[in-house]
Design a protein around this motif. Structure first.
Motif, PDB file in Angstrom:
ATOM      1  N   LYS A   2      34.794  36.357  37.752  1.00  0.00           N
ATOM      2  CA  LYS A   2      34.269  37.287  36.750  1.00  0.00           C
ATOM      3  C   LYS A   2      35.074  38.096  36.250  1.00  0.00           C
ATOM      4  O   LYS A   2      35.690  39.197  36.677  1.00  0.00           O
ATOM      5  CB  LYS A   2      33.123  37.930  37.286  1.00  0.00           C
ATOM      6  N   GLY A   4      36.409  41.280  34.091  1.00  0.00           N
ATOM      7  CA  GLY A   4      35.801  42.617  33.709  1.00  0.00           C
ATOM      8  C   GLY A   4      36.845  43.421  33.195  1.00  0.00           C
ATOM      9  O   GLY A   4      38.072  43.326  32.966  1.00  0.00           O
ATOM     10  N   GLU A  35      30.874  44.743  26.505  1.00  0.00           N
ATOM     11  CA  GLU A  35      29.908  43.822  25.934  1.00  0.00           C
ATOM     12  C   GLU A  35      30.544  43.211  24.506  1.00  0.00           C
ATOM     13  O   GLU A  35      30.335  41.935  24.395  1.00  0.00           O
ATOM     14  CB  GLU A  35      28.640  44.226  25.631  1.00  0.00           C
ATOM     15  N   GLU A  40      32.024  40.544  31.826  1.00  0.00           N
ATOM     16  CA  GLU A  40      30.869  40.553  32.698  1.00  0.00           C
ATOM     17  C   GLU A  40      30.747  41.907  33.772  1.00  0.00           C
ATOM     18  O   GLU A  40      29.723  41.938  34.171  1.00  0.00           O
ATOM     19  CB  GLU A  40      30.842  39.317  33.885  1.00  0.00           C
ATOM     20  N   GLY A  69      23.749  43.010  30.670  1.00  0.00           N
ATOM     21  CA  GLY A  69      24.246  42.084  31.477  1.00  0.00           C
ATOM     22  C   GLY A  69      25.511  42.088  31.986  1.00  0.00           C
ATOM     23  O   GLY A  69      26.440  41.287  32.461  1.00  0.00           O
ATOM     24  N   LEU A  70      25.802  43.536  32.501  1.00  0.00           N
ATOM     25  CA  LEU A  70      27.161  43.838  33.095  1.00  0.00           C
ATOM     26  C   LEU A  70      27.142  44.339  34.521  1.00  0.00           C
ATOM     27  O   LEU A  70      25.852  45.009  34.894  1.00  0.00           O
ATOM     28  CB  LEU A  70      27.888  44.949  32.280  1.00  0.00           C
ATOM     29  N   ASP A 231      32.715  34.215  42.744  1.00  0.00           N
ATOM     30  CA  ASP A 231      32.376  35.355  41.950  1.00  0.00           C
ATOM     31  C   ASP A 231      33.228  36.605  41.859  1.00  0.00           C
ATOM     32  O   ASP A 231      32.728  37.720  41.488  1.00  0.00           O
ATOM     33  CB  ASP A 231      31.068  35.732  42.146  1.00  0.00           C
ATOM     34  N   SER A 233      35.596  39.467  40.893  1.00  0.00           N
ATOM     35  CA  SER A 233      36.018  40.292  39.699  1.00  0.00           C
ATOM     36  C   SER A 233      37.269  40.305  39.517  1.00  0.00           C
ATOM     37  O   SER A 233      38.111  40.665  40.370  1.00  0.00           O
ATOM     38  CB  SER A 233      35.136  41.267  39.530  1.00  0.00           C
TER      39      SER A 233
END
Length: 270
Positions: A2, A4, A35, A40, A69-70, A231, A233
């Motif tokens: 993900k 970030g 966003e 994410e 959605g963060l 998943d 980050s």
């Protein structure tokens, strides 16, 4: 993995030390930026200390992040047991999965056994909160000492926040640091750098560039981390320097730099 946004991507827009803009970027502004960039995760580091916000703001930050959605992560600089305790409580309010702690030179003077003893109850508290503590390899804390500390605690809720460039300052080349810390990595800080010879031949300087424009072994780094959870980050940062310009000049360059970094990251981080 993900992708970030790390708060250090907006070092100058937030303000640091004596360089503070008239209207600093806020923790809520950072959610808007993430966003807009299609990311994410947002990781708030020590340059945006969340313990200066009250409990209501923490809950509002989480709710706003949910709407966008963060996922939220947070972090501190240097090891302070009381501060880590405070941030675990803040992490509960943010439903954070990662609490990043950057160890530095002062922490290097604490015996490993003593630091491990202080960490163990904090790791237990983090586990109870559904969180892991990720120790970042920072400028002056050697990676071999980090491994010694991690092995001393020996807990799956304590790992490494691997920064691909920081340990150059600790006299380690990135490939050395990455090989050593990859087995412990639970969080990744991705940035890029260039090495430019002095025009008079008097040494060289190491400086930041947008991701993909420099010498960081990015594809190789991700290969070394293939064993990490899908998943995990990957937090994007950069080393944009003022370099004799003004604060306003640096702020004006930050957004183009992070946009280029995000575009590059989306091309090879899967």
């Amino acid at each position: 993995m993900k992708l970030g946004l790390g708060s250090y991507a907006y070092r100058w827009s937030i303000g640091i030390k004596d360089q503070v803009p008239a209207r600093p970027l806020t923790a809520f502004d950072l959610l808007d930026r993430a966003e807009a960039l299609g990311l994410e995760v947002v990781q708030y580091a020590d340059n945006m200390p969340l313990d200066r916000l009250d409990e209501a703001d923490h809950h509002r930050l989480y709710e706003t992040a949910q709407e966008k959605g963060l996922v939220l992560e947070l972090g501190t600089q240097c090891f302070d047991a009381d501060e880590v305790d405070r941030y675990i409580e803040i992490g509960k309010r943010l439903h954070a999965k990662i609490l990043r702690v950057a160890l530095d030179e002062a922490d290097g003077h604490i015996p490993v056994a003593e630091l491990a003893e202080q960490l163990r109850p904090r790791v237990d508290a983090a586990r109870a909160a559904g969180m892991k503590i990720a120790i970042e390899n920072h400028f002056n804390y050697p990676s071999p000492r980090m491994v010694e500390l991690l092995d001393a605690v020996n807990d799956d809720h304590l790992g490494v926040c691997l920064d691909v460039a920081n340990s150059i300052c600790a006299n380690e080349w990135p490939e050395e640091t990455i090989k050593l810390l990859a087995p412990y990595t639970i969080n990744l800080h991705l940035k890029d750098y260039e090495i430019t010879p002095d025009k008079y031949g008097v040494g060289f300087r190491i400086h930041g560039v947008p991701l993909g424009d420099g010498r960081a072994p990015l594809a190789w780094t991700l290969e070394q981390l293939a064993h990490c959870p899908a998943d995990m980050s990957v937090i994007l940062e950069h080393w944009l320097m003022i370099e004799g310009g003004t604060l306003d000049d640096a702020i004006a360059r930050e957004q183009p730099w992070i946009e280029r970094t995000v575009a590059a990251a989306k091309g090879f981080v899967k």
